[in-house]
Design an enzyme around this catalytic site. Structure first.
Site, PDB file in Angstrom:
ATOM      1  N   GLY A  97       0.829  -1.193   0.000  1.00 35.53           N
ATOM      2  CA  GLY A  97       0.000   0.000   0.000  1.00 35.53           C
ATOM      3  C   GLY A  97       0.862   1.239   0.000  1.00 35.53           C
ATOM      4  N   GLN A 139       3.284   9.895   0.786  1.00 35.16           N
ATOM      5  CA  GLN A 139       4.553   9.174   0.972  1.00 35.16           C
ATOM      6  C   GLN A 139       5.534   9.427  -0.163  1.00 35.16           C
ATOM      7  OE1 GLN A 139       2.331   5.296   1.997  1.00 35.16           O
ATOM      8  NE2 GLN A 139       4.215   5.148   3.144  1.00 35.16           N
ATOM      9  N   CYS A 181       5.275   0.094   7.488  1.00 33.25           N
ATOM     10  CA  CYS A 181       5.001   1.239   6.620  1.00 33.25           C
ATOM     11  C   CYS A 181       6.276   1.567   5.847  1.00 33.25           C
ATOM     12  CB  CYS A 181       4.589   2.443   7.464  1.00 33.25           C
ATOM     13  SG  CYS A 181       4.245   3.931   6.509  1.00 33.25           S
ATOM     14  N   LEU A 182       6.135   1.809   4.554  1.00 40.05           N
ATOM     15  CA  LEU A 182       7.310   2.159   3.744  1.00 40.05           C
ATOM     16  C   LEU A 182       7.965   3.449   4.232  1.00 40.05           C
ATOM     17  CD1 LEU A 182       5.976   1.213   0.190  1.00 40.05           C
ATOM     18  CD2 LEU A 182       7.916   0.164   1.374  1.00 40.05           C
ATOM     19  N   HIS A 193      -4.992   2.023   7.277  1.00 43.12           N
ATOM     20  CA  HIS A 193      -3.605   2.498   7.406  1.00 43.12           C
ATOM     21  C   HIS A 193      -3.342   3.629   6.406  1.00 43.12           C
ATOM     22  CE1 HIS A 193       0.872   1.799   7.945  1.00 43.12           C
ATOM     23  NE2 HIS A 193       0.846   2.446   6.789  1.00 43.12           N
ATOM     24  N   GLU A 194      -3.769   3.423   5.157  1.00 44.61           N
ATOM     25  CA  GLU A 194      -3.487   4.416   4.110  1.00 44.61           C
ATOM     26  C   GLU A 194      -4.335   5.675   4.274  1.00 44.61           C
ATOM     27  OE1 GLU A 194      -0.876   3.965   2.559  1.00 44.61           O
ATOM     28  OE2 GLU A 194      -0.627   1.809   2.843  1.00 44.61           O
ATOM     29  N   HIS A 232      -2.766   8.087   6.502  1.00 47.95           N
ATOM     30  CA  HIS A 232      -1.742   8.921   5.854  1.00 47.95           C
ATOM     31  C   HIS A 232      -2.358  10.198   5.266  1.00 47.95           C
ATOM     32  CE1 HIS A 232       1.983   6.660   6.033  1.00 47.95           C
ATOM     33  NE2 HIS A 232       1.414   5.566   5.585  1.00 47.95           N
TER      34      HIS A 232
HETATM   35  C1  QAP Z   1       0.542  -0.623   4.886  1.00 45.34           C
HETATM   36  O1  QAP Z   1       2.675  -1.178   4.234  1.00 45.34           O
HETATM   37  C2  QAP Z   1       0.063  -1.832   5.621  1.00 45.34           C
HETATM   38  O2  QAP Z   1       9.377  -1.691   6.897  1.00 45.34           O
HETATM   39  C3  QAP Z   1       1.398  -0.949   3.722  1.00 45.34           C
HETATM   40  O3  QAP Z   1      11.343  -2.492   5.270  1.00 45.34           O
HETATM   41  C4  QAP Z   1       0.902  -2.533   6.472  1.00 45.34           C
HETATM   42  O4  QAP Z   1       3.448  -1.864   2.270  1.00 45.34           O
HETATM   43  C5  QAP Z   1      -1.187  -2.268   5.490  1.00 45.34           C
HETATM   44  C6  QAP Z   1       7.426  -2.303   3.885  1.00 45.34           C
HETATM   45  C7  QAP Z   1       0.430  -3.633   7.160  1.00 45.34           C
HETATM   46  C8  QAP Z   1      -1.649  -3.367   6.158  1.00 45.34           C
HETATM   47  C9  QAP Z   1      -0.848  -4.056   6.985  1.00 45.34           C
HETATM   48  C10 QAP Z   1       7.752  -1.952   5.174  1.00 45.34           C
HETATM   49  C11 QAP Z   1       8.452  -2.722   3.050  1.00 45.34           C
HETATM   50  C12 QAP Z   1       6.061  -2.219   3.353  1.00 45.34           C
HETATM   51  C13 QAP Z   1       9.051  -2.025   5.636  1.00 45.34           C
HETATM   52  C14 QAP Z   1       3.679  -1.630   3.430  1.00 45.34           C
HETATM   53  C15 QAP Z   1      10.074  -2.447   4.780  1.00 45.34           C
HETATM   54  C16 QAP Z   1       9.763  -2.792   3.490  1.00 45.34           C
HETATM   55  C17 QAP Z   1       5.006  -1.751   4.042  1.00 45.34           C
HETATM   56 CO    CO Z   2       2.193   3.661   5.632  1.00 46.27          CO
END
Ligand code: QAP
Ligand code: CO
Length: 171
Positions: A45, A50, A95-96, A137-138, A141
């Site tokens: 996501g 971001q 989270c990215l 989550h999004e 943001h």
């Molecule tokens: C949001 O998160 C989300 O720390 C999206 O090193 C998270 O795509 C929604 C990511 C959990 C639902 C459940 C995070 C990639 C990606 C990191 C992501 C990383 C590399 C996070």
């Molecule tokens: Co995020």
């Protein structure tokens, strides 16, 4: 074209994003660049802020049963409004914009959402599971909120400690 992802503690992440009102080719380019950026970064996501764009839009691509992320399961969600929720659930989120940190966060279990697609057409969906969690989550943001702000005092302290340690290791 891949876009740079901004990370905590960049103050831009606190922006309240603005509604999308123009559904033109430039918008479609942003959405396509965000998809490329998210896939290249191993994300599921991504919200526009971001990549430093304060627009109320987000993309989601939950892997299918084979673990593949294709455009077939890409959701582009503009100007979302949650109209109904049910239950609660806990999931370990990341989270990215907060790379390398994961914590359990409580969210609504199911929700109903109205939104617009890239053409400005009105859409709605019902979500549960990981999709419902990711949508919340999004949307946070878009309102300038990060998942780490939902942590209890002690978990937040744990985060600050790990964050400072990671900063030192980078130097
Ligand atoms: C949001 O998160 C989300 O720390 C999206 O090193 C998270 O795509 C929604 C990511 C959990 C639902 C459940 C995070 C990639 C990606 C990191 C992501 C990383 C590399 C996070
Ligand atoms: Co995020």
């Amino acid at each position: 074209m891949q876009l740079p992802i901004i990370t905590y503690p960049n103050k831009l992440l606190k922006s309240i994003s603005k509604e999308v009102t123009v559904f033109n080719e430039q918008l479609h380019c942003i959405l396509d660049d965000m998809f490329e950026t998210m896939i290249q970064s191993n994300g599921i996501g991504l919200a526009a802020i971001q990549v430093a764009l304060p627009l109320r839009l987000l993309i989601l691509c939950i892997p299918d049963n084979e673990g593949e992320q294709t455009r077939d399961n890409l959701l582009e969600i503009l100007n979302p409004i949650i109209t109904n929720t049910k239950g609660t659930t806990i999931y370990q989120e990341g989270c990215l914009s907060v790379p390398g940190f994961y914590e359990d966060i409580e969210r609504f279990e199911t929700l109903t959402l109205t939104y617009q697609n890239r053409h400005g057409e009105n859409c709605s969906l019902e979500a549960d599971g990981l999709l419902a969690i990711a949508i919340q989550h999004e949307i946070d943001h878009l309102d300038g909120k990060l998942f780490i702000e939902k942590l209890t005092y002690n978990r937040r302290k744990k985060f600050e400690k790990e964050f400072k340690r990671a900063l030192k290791e980078k130097k």
